[in-house]
Write a protein that holds these residues in place. Structure first.
Motif, PDB file in Angstrom:
ATOM      1  N   HIS A  61       0.843  -1.184   0.000  1.00  0.00           N
ATOM      2  CA  HIS A  61       0.000   0.000   0.000  1.00  0.00           C
ATOM      3  C   HIS A  61       0.885   1.243   0.000  1.00  0.00           C
ATOM      4  CE1 HIS A  61      -3.891  -1.941   1.815  1.00  0.00           C
ATOM      5  NE2 HIS A  61      -3.486  -2.513   0.683  1.00  0.00           N
ATOM      6  N   GLY A  62       0.469   2.260  -0.766  1.00  0.00           N
ATOM      7  CA  GLY A  62       1.239   3.487  -0.861  1.00  0.00           C
ATOM      8  C   GLY A  62       0.607   4.631  -0.088  1.00  0.00           C
ATOM      9  N   ASN A  63       0.731   5.831  -0.623  1.00  0.00           N
ATOM     10  CA  ASN A  63       0.238   7.018   0.056  1.00  0.00           C
ATOM     11  C   ASN A  63      -1.271   6.966   0.262  1.00  0.00           C
ATOM     12  OD1 ASN A  63       2.761   8.262   0.208  1.00  0.00           O
ATOM     13  ND2 ASN A  63       2.537   9.224  -1.806  1.00  0.00           N
ATOM     14  N   LYS A  64      -1.711   7.460   1.417  1.00  0.00           N
ATOM     15  CA  LYS A  64      -3.137   7.549   1.718  1.00  0.00           C
ATOM     16  C   LYS A  64      -3.701   8.860   1.186  1.00  0.00           C
ATOM     17  CE  LYS A  64      -2.479   5.247   6.211  1.00  0.00           C
ATOM     18  NZ  LYS A  64      -2.613   5.441   7.692  1.00  0.00           N
ATOM     19  N   VAL A 146     -14.029  17.482  -0.010  1.00  0.00           N
ATOM     20  CA  VAL A 146     -13.100  17.441   1.120  1.00  0.00           C
ATOM     21  C   VAL A 146     -11.752  16.869   0.693  1.00  0.00           C
ATOM     22  CG1 VAL A 146     -12.691  16.422   3.403  1.00  0.00           C
ATOM     23  CG2 VAL A 146     -14.991  17.199   2.772  1.00  0.00           C
ATOM     24  N   VAL A 147     -10.669  17.451   1.227  1.00  0.00           N
ATOM     25  CA  VAL A 147      -9.328  16.872   1.138  1.00  0.00           C
ATOM     26  C   VAL A 147      -8.805  16.779   2.565  1.00  0.00           C
ATOM     27  CG1 VAL A 147      -6.959  17.192   0.352  1.00  0.00           C
ATOM     28  CG2 VAL A 147      -8.856  17.790  -1.158  1.00  0.00           C
ATOM     29  N   GLY A 148      -8.366  15.572   2.982  1.00  0.00           N
ATOM     30  CA  GLY A 148      -7.945  15.383   4.367  1.00  0.00           C
ATOM     31  C   GLY A 148      -6.605  14.694   4.493  1.00  0.00           C
ATOM     32  N   LYS A 149      -6.269  14.371   5.746  1.00  0.00           N
ATOM     33  CA  LYS A 149      -4.950  13.799   6.053  1.00  0.00           C
ATOM     34  C   LYS A 149      -4.995  12.314   6.370  1.00  0.00           C
ATOM     35  CE  LYS A 149      -0.963  14.405   9.172  1.00  0.00           C
ATOM     36  NZ  LYS A 149       0.034  14.546   8.078  1.00  0.00           N
ATOM     37  N   LEU A 203       0.460  16.942  -0.360  1.00  0.00           N
ATOM     38  CA  LEU A 203       1.916  17.043  -0.470  1.00  0.00           C
ATOM     39  C   LEU A 203       2.541  15.903   0.330  1.00  0.00           C
ATOM     40  CD1 LEU A 203       2.416  20.897   0.083  1.00  0.00           C
ATOM     41  CD2 LEU A 203       2.457  19.667  -2.095  1.00  0.00           C
ATOM     42  N   PHE A 204       3.094  14.923  -0.352  1.00  0.00           N
ATOM     43  CA  PHE A 204       3.676  13.757   0.313  1.00  0.00           C
ATOM     44  C   PHE A 204       5.195  13.881   0.380  1.00  0.00           C
ATOM     45  CE2 PHE A 204      -0.343  12.190  -1.470  1.00  0.00           C
ATOM     46  CZ  PHE A 204      -0.916  11.657  -0.324  1.00  0.00           C
ATOM     47  N   SER A 205       5.769  13.270   1.410  1.00  0.00           N
ATOM     48  CA  SER A 205       7.218  13.292   1.573  1.00  0.00           C
ATOM     49  C   SER A 205       7.700  11.945   2.086  1.00  0.00           C
ATOM     50  CB  SER A 205       7.641  14.409   2.534  1.00  0.00           C
ATOM     51  OG  SER A 205       6.967  14.308   3.770  1.00  0.00           O
ATOM     52  N   THR A 211      -0.347  12.927   3.958  1.00  0.00           N
ATOM     53  CA  THR A 211       0.087  14.194   3.383  1.00  0.00           C
ATOM     54  C   THR A 211       0.545  15.186   4.447  1.00  0.00           C
ATOM     55  OG1 THR A 211      -0.600  16.052   1.967  1.00  0.00           O
ATOM     56  CG2 THR A 211      -2.274  15.118   3.416  1.00  0.00           C
ATOM     57  N   ASN A 212       1.480  16.044   4.079  1.00  0.00           N
ATOM     58  CA  ASN A 212       1.679  17.277   4.817  1.00  0.00           C
ATOM     59  C   ASN A 212       0.461  18.154   4.541  1.00  0.00           C
ATOM     60  OD1 ASN A 212       4.603  16.962   5.761  1.00  0.00           O
ATOM     61  ND2 ASN A 212       4.809  16.657   3.551  1.00  0.00           N
ATOM     62  N   ARG A 213       0.390  19.318   5.181  1.00  0.00           N
ATOM     63  CA  ARG A 213      -0.758  20.162   4.877  1.00  0.00           C
ATOM     64  C   ARG A 213      -0.743  20.485   3.388  1.00  0.00           C
ATOM     65  NH1 ARG A 213      -3.572  24.605   8.726  1.00  0.00           N
ATOM     66  NH2 ARG A 213      -5.607  24.348   7.745  1.00  0.00           N
ATOM     67  N   PRO A 214      -1.856  20.236   2.684  1.00  0.00           N
ATOM     68  CA  PRO A 214      -1.874  20.401   1.230  1.00  0.00           C
ATOM     69  C   PRO A 214      -1.549  21.827   0.792  1.00  0.00           C
ATOM     70  CG  PRO A 214      -3.780  19.143   1.960  1.00  0.00           C
ATOM     71  CD  PRO A 214      -3.119  19.682   3.193  1.00  0.00           C
ATOM     72  N   SER A 215      -1.049  21.934  -0.434  1.00  0.00           N
ATOM     73  CA  SER A 215      -0.881  23.257  -1.039  1.00  0.00           C
ATOM     74  C   SER A 215      -2.259  23.780  -1.435  1.00  0.00           C
ATOM     75  CB  SER A 215       0.027  23.172  -2.264  1.00  0.00           C
ATOM     76  OG  SER A 215      -0.568  22.353  -3.270  1.00  0.00           O
ATOM     77  N   ILE A 216      -2.362  25.088  -1.581  1.00  0.00           N
ATOM     78  CA  ILE A 216      -3.627  25.713  -1.955  1.00  0.00           C
ATOM     79  C   ILE A 216      -3.401  26.651  -3.129  1.00  0.00           C
ATOM     80  CG2 ILE A 216      -3.383  27.627  -0.304  1.00  0.00           C
ATOM     81  CD1 ILE A 216      -6.445  27.416   0.163  1.00  0.00           C
TER      82      ILE A 216
END
Length: 305
Positions: A61-64, A146-149, A203-205, A211-216
């Motif tokens: 499994h990769g990024n959520k 919605v976009v969440g963490k 924004l994944f690292s 994610t980190n807090r997403p860009s806007i």
């Protein structure tokens, strides 16, 4: 074994002080909704190793990604916090304009009719979009994107939780609303739809699958005004690239108003297509632009009865 039914599904939110963290003693506010697709998805990572027998050796499994829509019938006061969040603005004397203030929430879905009730909590939830739709013989609707963490699944409430009651107002419908275009009432509208969009991107690292807090991005308002074709007046505004103004006012059964004023619009399409012997309609797509006087491309005003 109990099976979850939508009739006993509830959805609440609480504002976060720290992005992605549910407050320790939350006061939850209900979101009146007709449906939701709020969920977690994951990227897939497959090993590219060549084995000689054509088999896949490993899969991870990769990024959520936390996201989805919340569909609602628009009600007075019930969505003030959500509108404030999607506008990135702040209510000031019952007026809301576009701004730059970001707000995150924990959204909690409760499946009450399972043998053991479940609470699905989506943290770091930001409201990326809001689509308003008004059409004849229907309730006015609002769909929030919605976009969440992250997501956690639990079988109990957060300790010290309290739950607020629904505001109890009736939904807005299309019968008691009014629309003006260019300052004049327009009685031939068959539909008006517009969307507020913030361009949130995860924004994944390395070292984390959330994610980190997403860009806007920019705040964009686009929509469509569909009318019966009764003259060239509105159509010529598209042909001549003439700026105009659209004001939508909705009134509930108690006399409460919410007004959406788009003070500066440009139409970027419009054609009176004919598909049969019935009435001809023309759909005018539009883009909202920043207005110097209002200092916003969209102004929302609430007025108590």
């Amino acid at each position: 074994m109990a099976i979850a039914n939508g009739a006993q599904h509830s959805l609440h939110y609480v504002a976060e002080v720290t992005y992605g963290t549910t407050p320790a003693t939350p006061t939850w506010t209900p979101i009146p909704h007709t449906g939701t697709t709020l969920n977690m998805s994951k990227d897939a990572i497959e090993s590219e190793k060549l084995r000689g027998d054509r088999q896949v050796e490993d899969f991870r499994h990769g990024n959520k990604t936390i996201g989805g829509d919340i569909s609602s019938e628009l009600e007075y006061e019930a969505f003030d916090d959500l509108l404030e969040a999607v506008m990135c603005g702040t209510w000031d004397t019952n007026v809301l304009k576009s701004g730059t203030t970001r707000r995150s929430f924990t959204l909690e879905r409760k499946f009450a009719d399972l043998d053991t009730p479940e609470y699905h909590r989506h943290t770091g939830a930001e409201f990326n979009t809001c689509a308003i739709s008004v059409a004849p013989n229907q309730m006015a609707t609002a769909t929030f994107g919605v976009v969440g963490k992250d997501l956690s699944v639990n079988t109990s409430e957060v300790a010290s939780s309290t739950y607020s009651a629904d505001v109890g107002n009736t939904p807005f419908d299309s019968f008691t609303g009014s629309i003006t275009e260019g300052g004049s009432p327009i009685a031939t509208v068959t539909a008006i739809e517009f969307t507020i969009e913030n361009g949130l991107e995860p924004l994944f690292s390395v070292g984390s699958d959330t994610t980190n807090r997403p860009s806007i991005g920019k705040s964009r308002v686009t929509g469509s005004l569909t009318t019966y074709f009764d003259s060239k007046t509105l159509y010529e505004k598209f042909i001549n690239e003439t700026e105009s103004e659209i004001v939508l006012t909705l009134t509930d059964l108690d006399g409460n108003d919410i007004q959406f004023d788009i003070p500066r619009v440009k139409y970027n399409s419009g054609q009176p297509d004919v598909s049969g012997e019935g009435a001809v309609t023309v759909a005018m797509d539009f883009v909202a632009l920043y207005d110097d006087t209002d200092e916003s491309q969209l102004v929302i005003t609430r007025t108590d009865a």
